[in-house]
Scaffold this motif. Structure first.
Motif, short mmCIF file in Angstrom:
data_model
loop_
_atom_site.label_atom_id
_atom_site.label_comp_id
_atom_site.label_asym_id
_atom_site.label_seq_id
_atom_site.Cartn_x
_atom_site.Cartn_y
_atom_site.Cartn_z
N SER A 17 37.86 37.39 11.40
CA SER A 17 38.14 36.20 10.59
C SER A 17 38.19 36.59 9.13
N ASP A 18 38.70 35.68 8.30
CA ASP A 18 38.78 35.99 6.88
C ASP A 18 37.39 36.20 6.25
N PRO A 19 36.42 35.35 6.52
CA PRO A 19 35.08 35.59 5.93
C PRO A 19 34.46 36.90 6.39
N SER A 20 34.61 37.25 7.68
CA SER A 20 34.02 38.50 8.15
C SER A 20 34.74 39.70 7.55
N THR A 21 36.04 39.56 7.29
CA THR A 21 36.80 40.65 6.67
C THR A 21 36.27 40.93 5.27
N VAL A 22 36.07 39.87 4.48
CA VAL A 22 35.54 40.04 3.12
C VAL A 22 34.16 40.67 3.16
N LEU A 23 33.36 40.24 4.12
CA LEU A 23 31.99 40.75 4.24
C LEU A 23 31.96 42.22 4.63
N ASN A 24 32.91 42.64 5.49
CA ASN A 24 32.88 43.99 6.07
C ASN A 24 33.91 44.94 5.47
N ILE A 25 34.60 44.52 4.41
CA ILE A 25 35.71 45.33 3.89
C ILE A 25 35.24 46.72 3.45
N SER A 26 34.07 46.81 2.84
CA SER A 26 33.57 48.11 2.39
C SER A 26 33.38 49.05 3.57
N TYR A 27 32.80 48.55 4.65
CA TYR A 27 32.60 49.37 5.85
C TYR A 27 33.94 49.82 6.42
N VAL A 28 34.89 48.92 6.51
CA VAL A 28 36.19 49.24 7.10
C VAL A 28 36.91 50.31 6.28
N LEU A 29 36.95 50.13 4.97
CA LEU A 29 37.65 51.09 4.10
C LEU A 29 37.02 52.47 4.18
N THR A 30 35.70 52.50 4.32
CA THR A 30 34.99 53.78 4.39
C THR A 30 35.30 54.53 5.68
N HIS A 31 35.50 53.82 6.77
CA HIS A 31 35.64 54.46 8.08
C HIS A 31 37.08 54.72 8.50
N ALA A 69 45.91 47.07 2.70
CA ALA A 69 47.29 47.54 2.58
C ALA A 69 47.35 48.84 1.79
N HIS A 70 46.55 48.92 0.73
CA HIS A 70 46.50 50.13 -0.09
C HIS A 70 45.95 51.31 0.71
N LYS A 71 44.84 51.09 1.38
CA LYS A 71 44.21 52.16 2.16
C LYS A 71 45.12 52.60 3.31
N THR A 72 45.75 51.65 3.97
CA THR A 72 46.68 51.99 5.06
C THR A 72 47.84 52.82 4.54
N SER A 73 48.36 52.46 3.37
CA SER A 73 49.48 53.19 2.77
C SER A 73 49.07 54.60 2.38
N LEU A 74 47.82 54.77 1.93
CA LEU A 74 47.32 56.09 1.57
C LEU A 74 47.21 57.00 2.80
N LEU A 75 46.82 56.42 3.92
CA LEU A 75 46.55 57.22 5.12
C LEU A 75 47.76 57.40 6.02
N SER A 76 48.74 56.51 5.92
CA SER A 76 49.91 56.59 6.81
C SER A 76 51.17 56.23 6.04
N LYS A 77 51.91 57.25 5.66
CA LYS A 77 53.16 57.02 4.92
C LYS A 77 54.18 56.30 5.80
N PHE A 78 54.19 56.62 7.09
CA PHE A 78 55.11 55.95 8.01
C PHE A 78 54.86 54.44 8.03
N THR A 79 53.60 54.06 8.15
CA THR A 79 53.25 52.64 8.17
C THR A 79 53.59 51.99 6.84
N MET A 80 53.36 52.70 5.75
CA MET A 80 53.68 52.16 4.43
C MET A 80 55.17 51.86 4.32
N VAL A 81 56.01 52.80 4.71
CA VAL A 81 57.46 52.60 4.62
C VAL A 81 57.91 51.46 5.52
N GLU A 82 57.28 51.35 6.69
CA GLU A 82 57.66 50.31 7.64
C GLU A 82 57.25 48.91 7.18
#
Length: 289
Positions: A17-31, A69-82
């Motif tokens: 959910s949106d609230p859980s995403t905001v709460l867990n964003i640091s964990y997600v970006l780190t992993h 979106a930023h982290k995804t683009s950093l880790l996967s150029k294919f996904t970024m272009v798509e």
């Protein structure tokens, strides 16, 4: 039984959910790692979730989506272009809205990466980057003029300065606006001097603007910038010298004496700005010769 795909786990637990995403964003970006973005059915669900959050009414969710979106683009150029054309269509207009500072900064960082990391993808450059670079720069100029947050202003200047050498032709139409903005920021400040970080960022941006002149015109624009900066610096030094004991105080264009208490700090800062600009401009001597 095989373990669940890591993206599936994140979507079902941390990003449910949106609230859980905001709460867990640091964990997600780190992993997040590159292995997460190997093509799979869950990758499409991941990008769809980011797109959905970008359109959320919750500012926190929009900020989290930009971070993802930023982290995804950093880790996967294919996904970024798509996906970045869709994400860019949401992120770029945010810069012209009354959004919180974290959203503005996250949007700038995401867009900067998209525009700087795809120079080797000609079709993406033609369809996405070239039409949107001038819009991005104009939005950044407007932000720098309206916002008072020094960190945001510095981010704006650094972002444009890094994009001008990569896309000089796309910046020709906004060169006058960029030049005027830099000169305003580099005109000195009193009684407090210009912030050091802001000064360095504005100086660095001003020093790359000659590149918009192309292979033939860049050298002439650079020489003109050197001459104008020297004149600006000498004028500031002249005012400082005429305030020495035993000298006549300088006068304004209307003939009234200029108060040294205000004149000295201002022109001292102007001299400091001029020296910084000359330093940055001289880095291009070897390139232009």
């Amino acid at each position: 039984m095989d373990p669940p795909h890591p993206l599936k786990s994140l979507l079902q637990l941390q990003l449910v959910s949106d609230p859980s995403t905001v709460l867990n964003i640091s964990y997600v970006l780190t992993h997040l790692t590159q292995e997460y973005f190997i093509p799979s059915p869950h990758l499409q669900k991941w990008t769809t979730r980011i797109t959905s959050m970008l359109h959320s009414k919750d500012p926190g969710a929009r900020w989290a989506a930009l971070c993802l979106a930023h982290k995804t683009s950093l880790l996967s150029k294919f996904t970024m272009v798509e996906c970045s054309q869709t994400w860019l269509g949401v992120a770029l207009p945010l810069l012209s809205k009354n959004e919180p500072l974290p959203i503005l900064k996250a949007s700038i960082r995401f867009l900067h990466h998209v525009f700087s990391a795809t120079t080797d993808v000609p079709e993406f450059q033609r369809q996405v980057v070239t039409p949107n670079i001038p819009k991005f720069s104009l939005a950044l100029i407007s932000l720098a003029e309206k916002q008072h947050d020094l960190e945001l202003k510095t981010l704006v200047l650094d972002t444009i300065a890094s994009l001008v050498p990569l896309h000089p032709t796309s910046h020709r139409g906004v060169t006058s606006a960029l030049n005027a903005m830099c000169l305003r920021l580099l005109n000195g400040s009193a009684p407090q001097p210009t912030d050091r970080m802001l000064l360095d960022a504005a100086s660095n941006l001003y020093a790359v603007l000659h590149l918009t002149g192309g292979k033939v015109g860049a050298a002439n624009v650079w020489r003109k910038s050197i001459d104008e900066t020297l004149t600006f610096s000498w004028n500031a030094l002249a005012v400082l010298r005429t305030t020495f004991p035993g000298q006549n105080f300088p006068v304004s264009q209307h003939g009234a004496p200029i108060d040294p208490l205000g004149s000295i700090p201002l022109n001292l800062d102007r001299l400091r700005c001029g020296v910084s600009v000359l330093r940055d401009l001289l880095r291009y001597v070897g390139i232009l010769n």
